[in-house]
Structure formats: structure tokens, C-alpha cells
Design a protein around this motif. Structure first.
Motif, mmCIF file in Angstrom:
data_model
loop_
_atom_site.group_PDB
_atom_site.id
_atom_site.type_symbol
_atom_site.label_atom_id
_atom_site.label_comp_id
_atom_site.label_asym_id
_atom_site.label_seq_id
_atom_site.Cartn_x
_atom_site.Cartn_y
_atom_site.Cartn_z
ATOM 1 N N THR A 111 42.132 31.733 39.750
ATOM 2 C CA THR A 111 41.173 32.032 40.398
ATOM 3 C C THR A 111 39.876 32.413 39.692
ATOM 4 O O THR A 111 39.943 33.299 38.686
ATOM 5 C CB THR A 111 41.452 32.910 41.727
ATOM 6 N N LEU A 112 38.755 32.453 40.386
ATOM 7 C CA LEU A 112 37.517 32.988 39.848
ATOM 8 C C LEU A 112 37.698 34.686 39.735
ATOM 9 O O LEU A 112 37.388 35.199 38.529
ATOM 10 C CB LEU A 112 36.123 32.917 40.468
ATOM 11 N N GLU A 113 38.241 35.237 40.419
ATOM 12 C CA GLU A 113 38.463 36.563 40.362
ATOM 13 C C GLU A 113 39.362 36.658 39.296
ATOM 14 O O GLU A 113 39.160 37.788 38.439
ATOM 15 C CB GLU A 113 39.240 37.360 41.780
ATOM 16 N N ASP A 114 40.659 36.129 38.943
ATOM 17 C CA ASP A 114 41.575 36.453 37.810
ATOM 18 C C ASP A 114 40.748 36.068 36.372
ATOM 19 O O ASP A 114 40.799 36.631 35.673
ATOM 20 C CB ASP A 114 42.691 35.716 38.153
ATOM 21 N N MET A 115 39.855 35.074 36.604
ATOM 22 C CA MET A 115 38.965 34.493 35.394
ATOM 23 C C MET A 115 38.235 36.015 34.964
ATOM 24 O O MET A 115 38.035 36.110 33.871
ATOM 25 C CB MET A 115 38.372 33.396 35.665
ATOM 26 N N VAL A 116 37.516 36.250 35.804
ATOM 27 C CA VAL A 116 36.436 37.627 35.715
ATOM 28 C C VAL A 116 37.418 38.618 35.134
ATOM 29 O O VAL A 116 37.031 39.533 34.039
ATOM 30 C CB VAL A 116 35.768 38.003 36.848
#
Length: 618
Positions: A412-417
Motif C-alpha cells: 500500500t502507499l502507506e506502507d511504501m511511505v
């Protein structure tokens, strides 16, 4: 800017590998410039060299050498690299509970690794028959110049460093690049193999530790055991006499305190360190906690001399050590210069890995993006200063950031960040503790736990950001610690009752201590102890520091303009820096250090080589 070496347990090192057609770039015998020592390792045909700042702490044998920089867990004890370590010791260090970089040279090949969290930084360069791997970016720059390859600017890094004042870009390096073209920070999950002038990356054998768990509860329990054993190792470490544990009003230091309560006999060896004004939440809440556990505040212990240091030395150290990876600035008027060997600090950093950090800062951009590329483009565009928005390299910054986001394990984008936080800010802001080592003491971070990381990553972002992991760990360590007040309000209100795997919040109605008398008395005694250790008059004038750094950065900016920065952008940067210093010295330093780091790395000091001492060991 001179190279400034670190004291033990840190060891500044670089492995240099030359292809046969590049063998003539270095003389066949050991040599030194007085700070860095270079020696060939193995057969001459191997073309392997070792550069180090403390050759006495390198272990050698016929045809090989090895060394480690930092601290780590070894056989359930704390290992501090103050003497040469044998290869079997180095290779047995815990992969996740540690803050180290290590190298082993044998059989014509060098292997370089860090702990899997990357607290031991490593930088790499490989091109046209020359490969260099070092734990100091400044050393790579110096060695490149000595090898006849003057450092050239990486304009994507320069752009990413200067185009914005947004914290994502302005507080630390946000890309997998450095100011020097071809030099990059290595991934902590890589093992680097160097031979014959080439560099090969292999996945670290323990890289899989930093993945999601199939069982939150099991990983949580194992993680609690890890941090308790890590704190116990610090308290019982025979290499020091006193353990100094940081206590604040925050969550991370509370976890460390809870882990400390799992040890026995700690009260004679532990004192608590809390900084701030007497009326601050940190001091009030720390007073409550220290009184609750029957502890004592730090009054001073080490007797090493505090020598006066100049602003020039402070600046040289900061730029040589952080080398464009971290952009704040700190200084000291007197310092033990790394001579404090009787104390070990224990800190509470890294809790952001279990709850999130950058996602809260860039949440608006995450919500309006569908891919990493879209998120990177939106963030770069929104963060850019107006004069940089049409700059040729700005698209490259966004592309590089997108590739960096996709490189992590998150889906997810959150985990990527948050993976980006793990691989960048966490390594520089928390992992690079040379400043603390030089001016205070070595510091150990017991919250580095792959099991807690795996437990946190088994939760979705919403649960993780609710502080559920922190709550569950505290509840297992000591339920009362959940109820003692925190600075900024109670942090566990979003932990859903039905999801809590630990005890419910117990209502002890514990109030902040009305008395900070113990802290005040300890602080007075510490100041007396510090004053007694100072030798020589203070040379650093605090009132002049901002103006002098401002002027130094102005001159550096002129040199950066001379190597290719446009006149328009240089003028805009000067105006921005002037305005930042007028508004806040702290914000002014943040831009000044970025400019100074670029200038310093691109203009390394000449390597004035002389024959070195006999460095061979049997």
C-alpha cells in the motif's frame, strides 16, 4: 574540510578494489595522510586495499582482515567494538539487534554488511575498474580524489536537497543518492561483495526478518522478549561502569523503562537522564516515573576531560560525519571528544517503526494518489519552492522518489511511505549517533526488534497508527506504565477495545508528580560535575554562531554556483537562506548545512600521503 574520525566503538573504514588494469592507482606499500591509513590486503594480484582511521582495531591474518564499527548483540551480551574482533565474532552478531557496519576480507574478496535496520551506514561506488565501499561518505569522496577521480556533482541529489523546505526533503536525504555522482547509500538488506574492481549486491541472508508476521501475538511476545534482553545486556555490559537511560514524556522511552523493569539488580548501575525546563512535561512526567520505579537521576559519572572546541571544529565534524545525510546542526563548547568509556546511553528511538511517522505528514498526498509515481509527483510539486518548479532535474527527483517508494516491501502507499522512513530518515536521524558518541557517550537502542517490526507490519495502517503495538508492549512489560500520563495527552484512545490483546487499561489514577526536587538536585550536581571536568576557556561564542554559519554557507553557495548551479537559483537560495536565518537560526542551519555538505563533498581535502607504519599482524 578535513576528515574527522570517530572514536571507538566506531571504526571508519573503506574497502577499495582495483581491477588489474587499475592496479597502478595505488602504491604497493602501506601509506597514510596522518588520519586515514591505507594498506594492501591479500595477494597483490587481488587488488584489495583497506583504508581505516584506527588500524590498531583491525584484525589481520595472512591474506585477510576484518573489522566492525558500532555495537551489537553477541551471545545475549552487548558487544562494543573497542578492540580487534575476529571474523567468527563479527559474523555471529545479531542481524537486527545492533547498530553496526562490518567487513571481512579473505580469499581475494571483501564482504560488507550492516545490521538489517541499517543503523550502520554504508556507501558504495563502482565504475570502470574501481570499487569502494565505506561507512563514511566523506571517506569515499576523499579516496576518489586520491585515485585521480575528482568528485562530480549529482545534480538530482543537489536538486532534491535544495528545492524545498518541506521536512520530507529538508531534514534528511530523501533519495538513494549522495552529492557525489556515482556514490550512493547502500541498502541495509544488501550484502556487498567487492573484488577485481567490481561490486556485486546479494540479498542479506537475514533480510526476511523485516517482513510481516503470520501471527501478531506470537511476534509481539517474541519482540517483548527481545527488547527486555537487549536492555538487560546494556545494564550488565562489563565494558562500562554506568548505564544512562533517557526518560521523557514520550512513548518510546516508556517502552525502554518497561523493559528495564524486566531486569534485576539494575538500580546500582542505572541513572535516568531527562533534559528540559523544570516546568516541561518531560521533567514532570519523568519525575513521576523515576519516583514510581525507585530510580535516581543522572548526576555525572565519567571523569574524562572536557576540552574546548571551536566552531570550525564543530562544523568540520558535522559535515564530515553526516556528509549530507542529515541536515540539522548541533555544536558543543567543550567535549570529551569520544573519550567517555565509562558510560553507555540507552535511548528510546525507533518506536516510529511500529506506529508510523511520514504517513501522518503526507497523508493528504496519499489520499489523492493511486500509485507511487503519482504520490511522488504530487509531493515534489507541492513541496517545491516556486523558482525550482521548472527546473530540469525536478522530474528526475520525482522519478527517483517513486522508484525508492516502490523498492520497499510495502504494497500500500502507506506502507511504501513508512518503508521509505525505515530506509532513510530512521537511518540518519536515529542511526547516525556519532554526535552523541563524540560529545556525550556511546548509545544503545534496544527497541530495534525484527519481531516487533513483523508484528506491526501484520496490522493494517489504521491499527498500526493507533499505537496498538506500543499499547500491547507496555501492557505486557508493566500495565501501570500505560496509565502514567504522557506528554501531549493519552495516546491510546484509538486502540479499539475489542482488538486489545493485552490487559485493559488499568485505572490507577496515577497523577504527575507534584515534585521535581530530585530532578532539580541531580541537575545541579551534574552541572557542578561538568564544570569541574572542563579544561581551558571556552572558544565558541554562541551569539556569533548563526552569523558565522550563515556567512560560511553564503561562500559555499558561491562555489556551488561556480560548478554549475544557475545564477537565478543561487540568488533565490541566498534570499531564502537570509530569510530563514532572520526568522529562526534553527531553520537557517537546516538550509546552510545542505549547501555546506554539497560543497564539502565535492571539494575533499588533498590526500598528502607518506609511508605508513607497519600494520601487519600474525
Amino acid at each position: 574540510m578535513p576528515f574527522v574520525p570517530l572514536a571507538a566503538p566506531m571504526l571508519d573504514f573503506a574497502v577499495i578494489s582495483l581491477a588489474p588494469h587499475r592496479a597502478g592507482l595505488l602504491a604497493p606499500e602501506p601509506f597514510t595522510d596522518g588520519t586515514l591509513y591505507l594498506e594492501p590486503v591479500g595477494d597483490a594480484k587481488d587488488g584489495l586495499w583497506l583504508a581505516s582511521s584506527a588500524p590498531a582495531r583491525v584484525h589481520r591474518w595472512p591474506g585477510g582482515a576484518c573489522g566492525v564499527s558500532g555495537l551489537g548483540m553477541l551471545n545475549d551480551g552487548l558487544f562494543m567494538a573497542r578492540a580487534p574482533a575476529r571474523p567468527e565474532q563479527i559474523e555471529a552478531l545479531s542481524p537486527d539487534q545492533g547498530q553496526y557496519s562490518r567487513f571481512v576480507i579473505r580469499d581475494g574478496e571483501a564482504t560488507v554488511q550492516t545490521d538489517v535496520f541499517g543503523f550502520g551506514t554504508v556507501f558504495e561506488y563502482a565504475w570502470d575498474g574501481v570499487a569502494i565501499v565505506s561507512n563514511r561518505a566523506h571517506m569515499v569522496s576523499i579516496l576518489l580524489a586520491a585515485l585521480g577521480r575528482p568528485p562530480k556533482p549529482d545534480w538530482v541529489y543537489v536538486t532534491a536537497s535544495l528545492f524545498s523546505e518541506h521536512g520530507f526533503f529538508a531534514q534528511q536525504n530523501a533519495l538513494s543518492r549522495t552529492a557525489v555522482e556515482g556514490v550512493r547509500p547502500s541498502e541495509a538488506t544488501d550484502t556487498l561483495l567487492v573484488s577485481a574492481g567490481q561490486l556485486v549486491r546479494r540479498q542479506h541472508p537475514d533480510a526476511g526478518l523485516l517482513t510481516s508476521s503470520d501471527s501478531y501475538g506470537t511476534s509481539l511476545e517474541l519482540g517483548v522478549e527481545q527488547i527486555v534482553s537487549s536492555v538487560r545486556a546494556a545494564v550488565t555490559c562489563e565494558s562500562v561502569e554506568q548505564t544512562v537511560v533517557d526518560v521523557t514524556a514520550g512513548k518510546d522511552s516508556r517502552l525502554v523503562l518497561g523493559a528495564l523493569l524486566g531486569s534485576t539488580g539494575w538500580k546500582d548501575r542505572v541513572s535516568f537522564n531527562t533534559l528540559g525546563a523544570e516546568s516541561s512535561p518531560d521533567v514532570r512526567i519523568a519525575s513521576t516515573l523515576v519516583d514510581l520505579v525507585g530510580g535516581r537521576f543522572y548526576t555525572g559519572h565519567d571523569e574524562s576531560v572536557l576540552r574546548p572546541v571551536t566552531l570550525e571544529w564543530n562544523t568540520d565534524f558535522w559535515l564530515s560525519y553526516y556528509a549530507g545525510e542529515y541536515h540539522r546542526f548541533g555544536a558543543a563548547s567543550h567535549s570529551p571528544l569520544g573519550a567517555n568509556r565509562t558510560e553507555l546511553g540507552v535511548g528510546g528511538a525507533c518506536g516510529e517503526l511500529f506506529r508510523g511517522f511520514w504517513t501522518e505528514v503526507v497523508q493528504d498526498h496519499i489520499q489523492t494518489s493511486a500509485t507511487a509515481a503519482e504520490l511522488a509527483t504530487r509531493l515534489v510539486s507541492a513541496a517545491s519552492q516556486p523558482e525550482w518548479r521548472s527546473h530540469a532535474y525536478l522530474d528526475a527527483v520525482a522519478d527517483d522518489l517513486a522508484a525508492d517508494l516502490e523498492r520497499g516491501a510495502g504494497e500500500t502507499l502507506e506502507d511504501m511511505v513508512e518503508d521509505h522512513y525505515l530506509r532513510h530518515r530512521n537511518r540518519s536521524h536515529c542511526g547516525m549517533r556519532g554526535f552523541t558518541l563524540v560529545h556525550e557517550r556511546a548509545v544503545w537502542y534496544p527497541l530495534l526488534s525484527s519481531n516487533l517490526f513483523a508484528a506491526a507490519r501484520s496490522l493494517d495502517h489504521g491499527e498500526r497508527s493507533s499505537n496498538r503495538v506500543i499499547f500491547d508492549v507496555l501492557a505486557r512489560l508493566h500495565p501501570a506504565l500505560v496509565d502514567v500520563p504522557f506528554g501531549g495527552g493519552y495516546p491510546f484512545g484509538r486502540v479499539q477495545r475489542e482488538l486489545r490483546s493485552g490487559p485493559e487499561r488499568i485505572v490507577l489514577n496515577i497523577q504527575e508528580s507534584a515534585s521535581t526536587e530530585a530532578w532539580s538536585d541531580a541537575t545541579r550536581r551534574r552541572h557542578v560535575h561538568t564544570s569541574r571536568r572542563r579544561q581551558g576557556p571556552q572558544s565558541l561564542v554562541w551569539a556569533e554562531m548563526a552569523g558565522r554559519i550563515h556567512l560560511q554557507a553564503t561562500r559555499a553557495l558561491q562555489r556551488v554556483e561556480e560548478i554549475g548551479l544557475s545564477e537565478e537559483l543561487a540568488a533565490a537560495l541566498q534570499r531564502r537562506m537570509d530569510a530563514l536565518f532572520d526568522a529562526s537560526a534553527r531553520r537557517g542551519y537546516q538550509l546552510a548545512m545542505r549547501i555546506l555538505a554539497i560543497d564539502a563533498l565535492l571539494a575533499p581535502p588533498p590526500f598528502a600521503a607518506v609511508p605508513g607504519p607497519g600494520l601487519r599482524q600474525d
